[in-house]
Write a protein that holds these residues in place. Structure first.
Motif, PDB file in Angstrom:
ATOM      1  N   ARG A   1      14.057  28.157 -33.170  1.00 22.61           N
ATOM      2  CA  ARG A   1      12.859  27.815 -34.054  1.00 22.61           C
ATOM      3  C   ARG A   1      11.686  27.667 -33.778  1.00 22.61           C
ATOM      4  NH1 ARG A   1      15.498  22.924 -37.750  1.00 22.61           N
ATOM      5  NH2 ARG A   1      15.536  21.931 -35.302  1.00 22.61           N
TER       6      ARG A   1
ATOM      7  N   ARG B   1      13.454  30.351 -38.467  1.00 26.00           N
ATOM      8  CA  ARG B   1      14.513  30.544 -37.638  1.00 26.00           C
ATOM      9  C   ARG B   1      14.522  31.640 -36.838  1.00 26.00           C
ATOM     10  NH1 ARG B   1      18.904  27.636 -36.233  1.00 26.00           N
ATOM     11  NH2 ARG B   1      18.775  26.157 -37.954  1.00 26.00           N
TER      12      ARG B   1
ATOM     13  N   PHE C   1       8.022  25.988 -34.653  1.00 24.52           N
ATOM     14  CA  PHE C   1       7.346  24.775 -35.375  1.00 24.52           C
ATOM     15  C   PHE C   1       5.979  24.970 -35.234  1.00 24.52           C
ATOM     16  CE2 PHE C   1      11.556  23.506 -33.839  1.00 24.52           C
ATOM     17  CZ  PHE C   1      12.213  22.558 -34.422  1.00 24.52           C
TER      18      PHE C   1
ATOM     19  N   PRO D   1       9.338  22.578 -39.177  1.00 22.29           N
ATOM     20  CA  PRO D   1      10.121  24.138 -38.925  1.00 22.29           C
ATOM     21  C   PRO D   1       9.557  25.054 -39.787  1.00 22.29           C
ATOM     22  CG  PRO D   1      11.717  22.581 -39.522  1.00 22.29           C
ATOM     23  CD  PRO D   1      10.301  22.007 -39.312  1.00 22.29           C
TER      24      PRO D   1
ATOM     25  N   GLU E   1       6.440  17.555 -36.034  1.00 22.63           N
ATOM     26  CA  GLU E   1       6.468  19.176 -36.168  1.00 22.63           C
ATOM     27  C   GLU E   1       7.083  19.425 -37.424  1.00 22.63           C
ATOM     28  OE1 GLU E   1       6.484  20.691 -31.647  1.00 22.63           O
ATOM     29  OE2 GLU E   1       8.389  19.992 -32.544  1.00 22.63           O
TER      30      GLU E   1
END
Length: 473
Positions: free
Chosen positions: A249, A75, A251, A72, A70
């Motif tokens: 977050r 956020r 992802f 990110p 994954e």
């Protein structure tokens, strides 16, 4: 090996030839003339699956999905999670209020349409590409988190007792029972009961109470991961998505890779087969086969002393449970066949290891059976949100909007249904092949084990096509 594959493929395609063409479920549209013969769809579906199997055996020689990767990309602001929770709570409270205070005519009140279309069907449609969006809006999660936060602010860390450890042997059985019960309400209860707004509102309150008690006893996250039926159900489809919301977050990941990480706790296999079986019965119950069987079952129970309506309810309950059992048995035959390949893997282990391969099939059945429902009945939300209680208001000026049944033809629905079934089962084949490569030491043994999964996938595809066809006859 190629010769065996060709012979196997010919046999499977020949079996699929007997499968009739598809049509929409729920009796919303009729079957129309198609640009190609109907039997070509069955042939085409079988050929695509066999060709996919051969391509996987030749080109996909090592596991690619077993390791979750994954990245990110965003956020998520904490306030967004809070706002989503507030929206979920407000929507739940309003739906309960509308069910109790609004018109008790199903077509006038927003509650039945909201529960059976946007909630039950549309959320899975969104989840398989956008991730687990329901978790953010889950009203009982939001209430439980707020209660825990408030208790902590008032009394400190010791204000609340430590939650009990969630029983591992209980696993996802509560979720499976909850989904089966909701399907029973939708498919077995007579229309006057299953779409009664006040009944649905009271059921919603009872459901929320059970979830809040469960989370207070076992903790919020353990309960949501295992025992919240709708949370677990929607979360299964979200595992197929390329987006994953976690720890504040967002992802991105390869599609399908999330479902590979599914932990098969007790009840997981039963839950996934129930997801497929209940959808299958929805279509099967509208066909000639069931309508020829059901009256005999009903009469048998009438002869035992039950009322006519109770006898119908019992007959449909038996049909629903029987369809779930058939799906479970078919999958079981496949894993027993895989166990015969050897290397010390028994059927119980293989049943758990390959359970995730059924999730895209459950989604395929859902899309094939309910696409027309969402496409047509979903439009009712435009006028229902303007007059949610059925009291003659027009808050948004859309109360006069009518459902456009011409935006997609029966032929278009046909193509969507067949495409959904084929794509879903190809995804199941991909997941099964990748898991076999990681499980078997010998690549040839891995390929041989997947002969059985190919039979399962073609069988599920043929069953789906036949059920959809039976629903239109």
């Amino acid at each position: 090996m190629r010769r065996r594959l060709i012979v196997l493929g010919a046999g499977l395609a020949g079996a699929a030839l007997a499968v009739p063409a598809t049509a929409s479920a729920h009796g919303l549209v009729g079957k129309q003339d198609l640009p190609i013969p109907e039997w070509l769809f069955a042939w085409g579906a079988a050929v695509v699956l066999v060709a996919s199997f051969v391509a996987l055996a030749a080109l996909w020689t090592s596991p690619r999905l077993q390791e979750l990767r994954e990245r990110p990309v965003w956020r998520v602001p904490r306030i967004l999670d809070v706002l989503c929770g507030l929206i979920g709570v407000a929507a739940f409270v309003f739906i309960v209020y509308a069910g109790l205070a609004g018109s008790q005519t199903a077509l006038e009140n927003i509650v039945p349409t909201f529960v059976y279309v946007p909630f039950w069907v549309a959320i899975p449609f969104i989840s398989f590409w956008a991730g687990d969006v329901f978790r953010a809006f889950n009203p009982w999660r939001a209430v439980a988190r707020f209660a825990a936060w408030a208790a902590g602010r008032m009394g400190g860390a010791s204000a609340l007792p430590a939650p009990l450890e969630y029983p591992r042997r209980l696993g996802r059985w509560p979720a499976m029972v909850g989904i089966l019960f909701f399907a029973w309400v939708e498919l077995v209860l007579p229309p006057g009961q299953r779409d009664d707004p006040s009944t649905l509102a009271i059921m919603g309150l009872a459901y929320a109470a059970v979830q809040l008690v469960g989370m207070s006893l076992y903790g919020i996250d353990p309960w949501l991961r295992n025992a919240d039926p709708f949370g677990v159900y929607f979360g299964m489809f979200a595992r197929l998505a390329p987006l994953h919301w976690k720890d504040g977050r967002l992802f991105v990941r390869r599609p399908l890779s999330g479902v590979v990480q599914l932990e098969t706790r007790p009840g997981t296999v039963a839950l996934v087969t129930t997801m497929i079986g209940t959808t299958s019965f929805d279509g099967f119950s509208q066909g000639k086969v069931w309508t020829s069987i059901a009256p005999h079952l009903q009469q048998w129970f009438i002869d035992l002393g039950f009322t006519a309506q109770t006898s119908v309810d019992i007959a449909f309950t038996i049909g629903l449970l029987a369809m779930v059992a058939i799906i479970s048995a078919f999958y079981r035959v496949g894993v027993i066949g895989m166990a015969s390949v050897g290397e010390g893997h028994d059927a119980a282990e293989l049943s758990r290891r390959f359970a995730h391969t059924l999730v895209p099939i459950a989604l395929a059945y859902l899309v094939a059976h309910y696409f027309s429902l969402v496409g047509y009945q979903g439009q009712a939300m435009f006028y229902l949100v303007s007059d949610p209680l059925g009291h003659g208001t027009d808050y948004l000026g859309t109360a006069g909007v009518a459902i456009d049944y011409g935006w997609v033809s029966a032929t278009g629905i046909w193509y969507v249904q067949v495409a959904a079934l084929v794509i879903g089962h190809v995804c199941g084949l991909v997941l099964a092949h990748d898991r076999a490569l990681s499980l078997y030491r010998d690549p040839r043994a891995a390929t041989r084990s997947q002969y059985w999964m190919l039979v399962v996938m073609v069988g599920f595809t043929s069953l789906g096509l036949w059920i959809l066809s039976a629903a239109s006859q």
